[in-house]
Scaffold this motif. Structure first.
Motif, short mmCIF file in Angstrom:
data_model
loop_
_atom_site.label_atom_id
_atom_site.label_comp_id
_atom_site.label_asym_id
_atom_site.label_seq_id
_atom_site.Cartn_x
_atom_site.Cartn_y
_atom_site.Cartn_z
N LEU A 134 0.86 -1.18 0.00
CA LEU A 134 0.00 0.00 0.00
C LEU A 134 0.89 1.23 0.00
O LEU A 134 1.81 1.33 0.82
N ILE A 135 0.63 2.15 -0.91
CA ILE A 135 1.34 3.42 -0.95
C ILE A 135 0.33 4.54 -0.71
O ILE A 135 -0.71 4.59 -1.38
N VAL A 136 0.61 5.39 0.26
CA VAL A 136 -0.26 6.51 0.58
C VAL A 136 0.53 7.80 0.37
O VAL A 136 1.53 8.04 1.05
N ASN A 137 0.07 8.61 -0.56
CA ASN A 137 0.72 9.89 -0.84
C ASN A 137 -0.05 11.00 -0.13
O ASN A 137 -1.28 11.11 -0.26
N ILE A 138 0.67 11.81 0.65
CA ILE A 138 0.04 12.94 1.33
C ILE A 138 0.02 14.13 0.37
O ILE A 138 1.04 14.71 0.04
N SER A 139 -1.17 14.44 -0.10
CA SER A 139 -1.38 15.53 -1.04
C SER A 139 -1.85 16.76 -0.28
O SER A 139 -1.35 17.05 0.81
N SER A 140 -2.83 17.48 -0.82
CA SER A 140 -3.31 18.71 -0.18
C SER A 140 -4.53 19.21 -0.92
O SER A 140 -4.75 18.88 -2.10
N ILE A 141 -5.32 20.05 -0.26
CA ILE A 141 -6.37 20.78 -0.96
C ILE A 141 -5.74 21.57 -2.11
O ILE A 141 -6.38 21.83 -3.14
N LYS A 157 1.49 19.91 -5.81
CA LYS A 157 0.46 19.02 -5.25
C LYS A 157 -0.52 18.54 -6.32
O LYS A 157 -1.05 17.43 -6.22
N HIS A 158 -0.76 19.36 -7.36
CA HIS A 158 -1.50 18.84 -8.51
C HIS A 158 -0.72 17.70 -9.17
O HIS A 158 -1.31 16.71 -9.62
N ALA A 159 0.60 17.84 -9.21
CA ALA A 159 1.43 16.77 -9.74
C ALA A 159 1.30 15.50 -8.91
O ALA A 159 1.20 14.39 -9.45
N VAL A 160 1.28 15.66 -7.59
CA VAL A 160 1.11 14.50 -6.71
C VAL A 160 -0.21 13.79 -7.02
O VAL A 160 -0.26 12.55 -7.07
N GLU A 161 -1.27 14.56 -7.24
CA GLU A 161 -2.57 13.96 -7.56
C GLU A 161 -2.48 13.15 -8.86
O GLU A 161 -2.98 12.02 -8.93
N ALA A 162 -1.86 13.71 -9.89
CA ALA A 162 -1.75 13.01 -11.17
C ALA A 162 -0.83 11.80 -11.07
O ALA A 162 -1.14 10.72 -11.61
N HIS A 174 0.52 -5.62 -9.87
CA HIS A 174 1.34 -6.13 -8.76
C HIS A 174 0.56 -6.18 -7.45
O HIS A 174 1.15 -6.43 -6.38
N ASN A 175 -0.73 -5.92 -7.52
CA ASN A 175 -1.59 -5.98 -6.33
C ASN A 175 -1.18 -4.94 -5.28
O ASN A 175 -1.30 -5.18 -4.08
N ILE A 176 -0.69 -3.81 -5.76
CA ILE A 176 -0.29 -2.71 -4.86
C ILE A 176 -1.36 -1.62 -4.93
O ILE A 176 -1.65 -1.09 -6.01
N ARG A 177 -1.95 -1.31 -3.79
CA ARG A 177 -2.95 -0.26 -3.71
C ARG A 177 -2.28 1.10 -3.55
O ARG A 177 -1.24 1.19 -2.89
N VAL A 178 -2.88 2.12 -4.12
CA VAL A 178 -2.31 3.47 -4.04
C VAL A 178 -3.41 4.44 -3.63
O VAL A 178 -4.47 4.51 -4.27
N SER A 179 -3.16 5.18 -2.56
CA SER A 179 -4.14 6.10 -1.99
C SER A 179 -3.55 7.50 -1.86
O SER A 179 -2.34 7.69 -1.87
N SER A 180 -4.46 8.46 -1.70
CA SER A 180 -4.05 9.84 -1.47
C SER A 180 -4.88 10.41 -0.33
O SER A 180 -6.08 10.17 -0.24
N ILE A 181 -4.22 11.17 0.54
CA ILE A 181 -4.92 11.96 1.55
C ILE A 181 -4.62 13.42 1.27
O ILE A 181 -3.46 13.83 1.22
N ALA A 182 -5.67 14.21 1.06
CA ALA A 182 -5.52 15.63 0.76
C ALA A 182 -6.09 16.45 1.91
O ALA A 182 -7.31 16.64 1.99
#
Length: 253
Positions: A134-141, A157-162, A174-182
């Motif tokens: 699991l990969i969680v990227n901390i983004s932003s409003i 942070k728009h780049a992080v979203e994309a 590869h069965n790897i989940r990817v999430s974002s918290i903004a």
């Protein structure tokens, strides 16, 4: 065996809160940050409070060679990373684009975008070899809206979203989940860094309302990290109750 989480930018703020929350809930931690003293203090706190194993990394995510060597040199046990939290990031300055400070731009792009990519490039193959993670990227409003003076920070942070969306597609086989918290407005060192140490300006950002706390973001991370493997929380946008958009805040002054 306990799950292992690697958290970047764990020296303070959201990263520190996330490390404590995951440790409280049974994770062993790899904590990475540039401030070695802070990392050591956090490591001791986790061990003393929760009795979990901790591996410390004094790491600057902006340096690819350093990131690559650090991840490659992890003991074999610690390479079994279940959760990667790409939290390292910052905003520097509020200049309009025509007055932008190039060093500020470079710091934000190198940390928020390239640093996230460097760490992911080195950790994701370890997950892919195990067919889980699991990969969680901390983004932003700021990754969803732009605002005055936010130009380059919002761009990163728009780049992080994309990138998050692209990662989710690439890592699907590869069965790897990817999430974002903004997050919206969170009271941490964020504004103090943005205003380059000006305490009074930093405090004004949060005047008149109750902002989010780092622990609120950590709770969101815990929710994502503890879902069953058939569940993926793609994106969480979390705001203080008093904030409706990047600019609209109900301040009761």
């Amino acid at each position: 065996m306990n799950k292992i989480a690697l958290i970047t930018g764990a020296s303070a703020g959201i990263g520190e809160a996330c490390a404590l929350k995951l440790a409280e809930n049974g994770f062993d931690l790899i904590i990475a940050g540039r401030r070695e003293k802070n990392i050591k203090n956090l490591s001791k706190k986790i061990q003393d409070t929760y009795g979990k194993e901790v591996f410390n990394l004094c790491l600057d995510v902006r340096n690819y060679k350093e990131v690559e060597k650090t991840i490659n040199d992890l003991p074999e046990k610690w390479k079994n990373i279940d959760v990667l939290v790409n939290n390292a990031g910052l905003a520097v300055g509020v200049s309009p684009i025509e007055e932008g400070v190039i060093d500020d731009w470079d710091r934000m792009i190198d940390t928020n975008v390239k640093g996230l990519l460097y760490v992911t490039r080195c950790v994701s193959p370890l997950m892919a070899s195990r067919k889980k993670g699991l990969i969680v990227n901390i983004s932003s409003i700021a990754g969803k809206e732009a605002y005055p003076g936010g130009n380059v920070y919002c761009g990163t942070k728009h780049a992080v979203e994309a990138i998050t969306k692209g990662m989710r597609i690439d890592l699907l086989p590869h069965n790897i989940r990817v999430s974002s918290i903004a997050p919206g407005m969170v009271e941490t060192e964020f504004s103090l860094v943005r205003f380059k140490g000006d305490q009074s300006k930093a405090e004004q950002v949060y005047n008149g309302f109750e902002p989010l706390k780092a622990e609120d973001i950590a709770e969101s991370l815990l929710f994502i990290a503890t879902r069953p493997e058939h569940v993926s929380i793609n994106d969480i946008l979390i705001m203080p109750s008093a904030q409706a958009s990047a600019r609209d805040v109900n301040r009761k002054l």
